[in-house]
Design an enzyme around this catalytic site. Structure first.
Site, PDB file in Angstrom:
ATOM      1  N   CYS A 154      -3.438 -12.284   7.728  1.00  0.00           N
ATOM      2  CA  CYS A 154      -3.090 -12.476   6.321  1.00  0.00           C
ATOM      3  C   CYS A 154      -1.575 -12.602   6.226  1.00  0.00           C
ATOM      4  O   CYS A 154      -0.851 -11.798   6.818  1.00  0.00           O
ATOM      5  CB  CYS A 154      -3.579 -11.296   5.488  1.00  0.00           C
ATOM      6  SG  CYS A 154      -3.173 -11.407   3.725  1.00  0.00           S
ATOM      7  N   CYS A 194      10.609  -2.395  -5.885  1.00  0.00           N
ATOM      8  CA  CYS A 194      10.755  -2.754  -4.469  1.00  0.00           C
ATOM      9  C   CYS A 194      12.067  -2.269  -3.870  1.00  0.00           C
ATOM     10  O   CYS A 194      13.146  -2.507  -4.425  1.00  0.00           O
ATOM     11  CB  CYS A 194      10.639  -4.270  -4.320  1.00  0.00           C
ATOM     12  SG  CYS A 194      10.671  -4.820  -2.600  1.00  0.00           S
ATOM     13  N   CYS A 206      -1.493  -8.032   8.673  1.00  0.00           N
ATOM     14  CA  CYS A 206      -0.824  -8.566   7.494  1.00  0.00           C
ATOM     15  C   CYS A 206       0.635  -8.843   7.839  1.00  0.00           C
ATOM     16  O   CYS A 206       1.391  -7.908   8.129  1.00  0.00           O
ATOM     17  CB  CYS A 206      -0.917  -7.578   6.342  1.00  0.00           C
ATOM     18  SG  CYS A 206      -2.615  -7.106   5.945  1.00  0.00           S
ATOM     19  N   CYS A 225      16.160  -9.252  -0.428  1.00  0.00           N
ATOM     20  CA  CYS A 225      15.376 -10.199  -1.216  1.00  0.00           C
ATOM     21  C   CYS A 225      16.137 -10.578  -2.482  1.00  0.00           C
ATOM     22  O   CYS A 225      16.743  -9.716  -3.121  1.00  0.00           O
ATOM     23  CB  CYS A 225      14.031  -9.578  -1.581  1.00  0.00           C
ATOM     24  SG  CYS A 225      12.945 -10.690  -2.508  1.00  0.00           S
ATOM     25  N   CYS A 274      12.290  -7.347  -8.498  1.00  0.00           N
ATOM     26  CA  CYS A 274      11.120  -6.511  -8.785  1.00  0.00           C
ATOM     27  C   CYS A 274      11.536  -5.034  -8.751  1.00  0.00           C
ATOM     28  O   CYS A 274      12.021  -4.538  -7.733  1.00  0.00           O
ATOM     29  CB  CYS A 274      10.024  -6.766  -7.763  1.00  0.00           C
ATOM     30  SG  CYS A 274       9.547  -8.507  -7.610  1.00  0.00           S
ATOM     31  N   ARG A 316      -8.902  -2.068  -1.272  1.00  0.00           N
ATOM     32  CA  ARG A 316      -8.085  -1.441  -0.227  1.00  0.00           C
ATOM     33  C   ARG A 316      -7.154  -0.400  -0.837  1.00  0.00           C
ATOM     34  O   ARG A 316      -6.450  -0.675  -1.805  1.00  0.00           O
ATOM     35  CB  ARG A 316      -7.257  -2.502   0.492  1.00  0.00           C
ATOM     36  CG  ARG A 316      -6.439  -1.961   1.664  1.00  0.00           C
ATOM     37  CD  ARG A 316      -5.641  -3.080   2.318  1.00  0.00           C
ATOM     38  NE  ARG A 316      -6.481  -4.228   2.577  1.00  0.00           N
ATOM     39  CZ  ARG A 316      -6.124  -5.499   2.324  1.00  0.00           C
ATOM     40  NH1 ARG A 316      -4.949  -5.762   1.794  1.00  0.00           N
ATOM     41  NH2 ARG A 316      -6.951  -6.478   2.596  1.00  0.00           N
ATOM     42  N   CYS A 368      -5.931 -12.711  -1.526  1.00  0.00           N
ATOM     43  CA  CYS A 368      -5.754 -11.257  -1.504  1.00  0.00           C
ATOM     44  C   CYS A 368      -4.722 -10.913  -2.567  1.00  0.00           C
ATOM     45  O   CYS A 368      -3.555 -11.305  -2.457  1.00  0.00           O
ATOM     46  CB  CYS A 368      -5.291 -10.817  -0.117  1.00  0.00           C
ATOM     47  SG  CYS A 368      -4.840  -9.068   0.005  1.00  0.00           S
TER      48      CYS A 368
END
Length: 361
Positions: A146, A76, A113, A69, A73, A276, A206
């Site tokens: 999702c 991550c 998801c 990616c 972040c 969740r 979400c």
């Protein structure tokens, strides 16, 4: 003690009446001592039971595209510059993704998801997701889908809705005040904008948080208040897994008790919303995981994106042992009686081993 119990009673009363939660009351919950922990859980459980009875919603992750990616972040394992030992692969083919999703659906998951690493999807990526949704729905027509693809550009949320996607996940993660300490390639406002785009397109928003990144009680409360403001319909509460090879490696700031207080604060802030329990519950809640089910009404089944979760068999046994039943079951008695059979359908695998498909396939 009497004063704090009054605070909890008011949080429950306000939650049942639809009165917005007071920020100071949430701060009291976050600052409460361990001697008050069961009182906090019981109060949150009253709201959870009112809105969701004794049902638990199972969600299942399919990692469509892993690693590499361009965003930085800090939490991550797939971030720019990460040296974490995780799988890296490009897009799964539709039938691969559908096969992966089927493992979770067969075990009782009612939402799949679909996650892909990256700053945001290209138009071609939207087409890929559409093909994957079609393949999944060929096998399971009623399953919720999702998508979690990063930041959305103009028109992309509408296109996702047109493909049959039901919801869009994009977590705020932490407070606006702290966001710049965990990411520099985009900001908090970018994330809020993407949630707003998804909501405007008719996708169920979400959005949740990650706890354990060095935040204060005020940061937790502030992000919860923002999640309520933007109307998140599903609030995943994740607990940091401090991967080696990331800036937050070695960050172990959470206790099981703090995790429960965070979950309870999420329930008080968003009483009727799906809360969740997300990544990291196994390593941070540990033996207190069952108590979390009395606050949250939803969990991920099995593994996460780049880390192993608790075995699906153990997840389903924990749900049954605590007197809960699976959302989507045709009737309560049948669901409880077949829990043992369902557990055999889910077998976790080691991350980084075998095929580059989603977990438990």
């Amino acid at each position: 003690m009497t004063s704090f119990r009054s605070t909890l009673d008011k949080l429950v009363t306000d939650g049942l009446a639809g009165v917005p939660t007071d920020r100071d009351a949430l701060m009291e919950v976050m600052a409460s001592g361990d001697e008050h922990l069961l009182d906090v859980v019981v109060a949150a459980a009253r709201l959870r039971r009112h809105h969701f009875a004794n049902r638990v919603k199972l969600n299942y992750l399919v990692n469509l595209k892993s690693g590499l990616c361009p965003e930085d972040c800090g939490y991550c394992s797939q971030r720019l510059g990460s040296t974490a030992d995780v799988l890296k692969y490009s897009w799964l083919k539709p039938q691969q993704a559908a096969t992966a999703a089927a493992a979770g659906i067969d075990a009782g998951a009612v939402r799949v998801c679909l996650v892909a690493s990256g700053r945001g999807p290209s138009d071609r990526d939207i087409d890929r997701v559409g093909d994957i949704v079609e393949a999944i729905r060929d096998r399971a027509p009623g399953v919720e889908v999702c998508a979690c693809l990063g930041l959305l550009a103009d028109g992309q949320a509408d296109r996702l809705a047109d493909t049959g996607v039901d919801a869009y996940n994009h977590n705020l993660n932490t407070s606006d005040r702290r966001y710049g300490t965990i990411c520099t390639t985009h900001d908090f406002a970018d994330r809020v904008d993407t949630v707003d785009r998804a909501k405007s397109a008719g996708l169920s928003p979400c959005s949740g948080l990650i706890a354990g990144m060095g935040e204060t009680d005020a940061d937790i409360v502030d992000v919860l208040m923002e999640l309520r403001r933007i109307g998140s319909a599903s609030v995943p509460v994740n607990f940091l897994i401090p991967f080696e090879g990331t800036p937050l490696a070695g960050t172990w700031d959470l206790t099981p008790q703090r995790c429960l207080r965070i979950l309870a604060a999420a329930r008080f802030a968003c009483p009727g919303v799906e809360v969740r329990v997300g990544a990291g519950r196994e390593v941070h809640l540990r033996s207190l995981q069952p108590l979390a089910l009395h606050v949250a009404n939803s969990i991920f089944l099995g593994d996460y994106l780049t880390s192993e979760g608790q075995a699906g068999k153990a997840d389903l046994a924990m749900i049954a042992d605590n007197g809960f039943v699976l959302e989507g079951a045709e009737d309560t008695e049948a669901d409880a009686s077949t829990a043992g059979a369902r557990t055999e359908l889910v077998r976790p695998r080691k991350r980084g081993a075998g095929t580059a498909l989603a977990p438990n396939t």
